[in-house]
Design an enzyme around this catalytic site. Structure first.
Site, short mmCIF file in Angstrom:
data_model
loop_
_atom_site.label_atom_id
_atom_site.label_comp_id
_atom_site.label_asym_id
_atom_site.label_seq_id
_atom_site.Cartn_x
_atom_site.Cartn_y
_atom_site.Cartn_z
N GLY A 76 0.80 -1.22 0.00
CA GLY A 76 0.00 0.00 0.00
C GLY A 76 0.83 1.27 0.00
O GLY A 76 2.04 1.25 -0.17
N LYS A 77 0.11 2.38 0.20
CA LYS A 77 0.74 3.70 0.13
C LYS A 77 0.82 4.32 1.52
O LYS A 77 0.94 3.63 2.51
CB LYS A 77 -0.02 4.57 -0.86
N ALA A 146 -8.71 1.48 7.20
CA ALA A 146 -7.67 1.18 6.22
C ALA A 146 -7.03 -0.16 6.53
O ALA A 146 -6.97 -0.58 7.69
CB ALA A 146 -6.62 2.29 6.22
N ILE A 147 -6.52 -0.81 5.48
CA ILE A 147 -5.86 -2.11 5.60
C ILE A 147 -4.50 -2.04 4.92
O ILE A 147 -4.39 -1.52 3.81
CB ILE A 147 -6.68 -3.24 4.94
N GLY A 148 -3.48 -2.57 5.55
CA GLY A 148 -2.16 -2.70 4.93
C GLY A 148 -1.40 -3.81 5.64
O GLY A 148 -1.16 -3.72 6.85
N GLY A 159 -1.62 -4.51 9.63
CA GLY A 159 -3.03 -4.82 9.83
C GLY A 159 -3.97 -3.72 9.41
O GLY A 159 -4.00 -3.33 8.24
N SER A 161 -6.51 -0.03 10.55
CA SER A 161 -6.82 1.10 11.44
C SER A 161 -8.28 1.47 11.24
O SER A 161 -8.79 1.45 10.12
CB SER A 161 -5.92 2.31 11.13
N CYS A 177 -3.66 7.19 1.24
CA CYS A 177 -3.54 6.01 0.38
C CYS A 177 -3.40 6.37 -1.10
O CYS A 177 -3.62 5.54 -1.97
CB CYS A 177 -4.71 5.05 0.59
#
Length: 242
Positions: A76-77, A146-148, A159, A161, A177
């Site tokens: 991800g970003k 959000a997922i990363g 994980g 947030s 992102c």
């Protein structure tokens, strides 16, 4: 039923420094690789921006407002963590029959269920990870979670947030992102009342425990696909496990 433990590592005013939490993740990860039960770390961070592998130089905040900007080894970003946001690091071994994309969707589904418990209807947007609210009433599509993630030696790290009552002003300093055509929101904004991290902890634990038991489940219908510029939905879904 998977043997899964939950550990509250620190909440505001005792929020956990990001680098200290990263060290803790590595420690727990090594234990799970060696055969220990999976553990979900739940915590808050002081204000910090974390830049994933795909972050471009221009996407970093020009003025981070005193917050650190940390390069991390997840997919991800760039994103933000800070007080009022529940951060969860599930550190679990993926069963042979569970692919990385299925794991990401299970975490998203757990957070969708948490939002539903509070009366907030959310879903996935194919091509964009995380949990979203549909556009409407003059407001854009907006992300509430959000997922990363990263998977190493078959065990997950990093994980999610979940924005509870975080100060959204931090998001004005960058493009979350890397997605410029959508917004960011909190559970407090969407419910019209203050929803704290402590308020959501029981539901987060219950739903993660359910979906990370790896049993079949019924998925919430997705919203319309909206891939990131220059990317396809398939690539976006695979990338978090890179």
């Amino acid at each position: 039923m998977t043997d899964l433990s939950f550990r509250v590592a620190g909440l505001a005013p005792d929020a956990v420094d990001y680098l200290a939490a990263w060290d803790l993740q590595r420690e727990v990860h090594a234990g799970v690789v060696a055969g220990a039960p999976g553990t979900v770390l739940l915590l808050e961070h002081p204000p910090v921006y974390t830049a994933g592998k795909r972050t471009e130089p221009h996407e970093r905040p020009a003025d981070p407002g005193g917050a650190d900007v940390v390069d991390v080894d997840r997919g991800g970003k760039i994103t933000f963590h800070g007080p009022g946001q529940l951060v969860g690091y599930p550190i679990v071994r993926l069963p042979d029959h569970v692919k990385v994309v299925d794991y990401v969707r299970r975490v998203e589904q757990a957070l969708i269920a948490v939002c539903r418990d509070l009366g907030v209807e959310t879903a996935r947007v194919p091509g964009r990870s995380g949990v979203w609210l549909r556009a409407g009433h003059g407001r854009p599509e907006r992300k509430v979670a959000a997922i990363g993630i990263r998977v190493s030696r078959g065990v997950t790290m990093h994980g999610f947030s979940l924005n509870c009552d975080v100060d959204l002003g931090w998001y004005d300093r960058f493009v979350p992102c890397g997605i410029a055509d959508a917004g960011v929101t909190t559970l407090s904004v969407e419910t019209g009342r203050r929803v704290t991290v402590a308020d959501v902890l029981p539901a987060v634990e219950a739903h993660l425990r359910h979906y990370l038991a790896w049993e079949p489940y019924t998925s919430t219908p997705d919203y319309d696909p909206r891939p990131e510029p220059g990317r396809t939905p398939r690539i976006e879904l695979v990338r978090p496990g890179a």
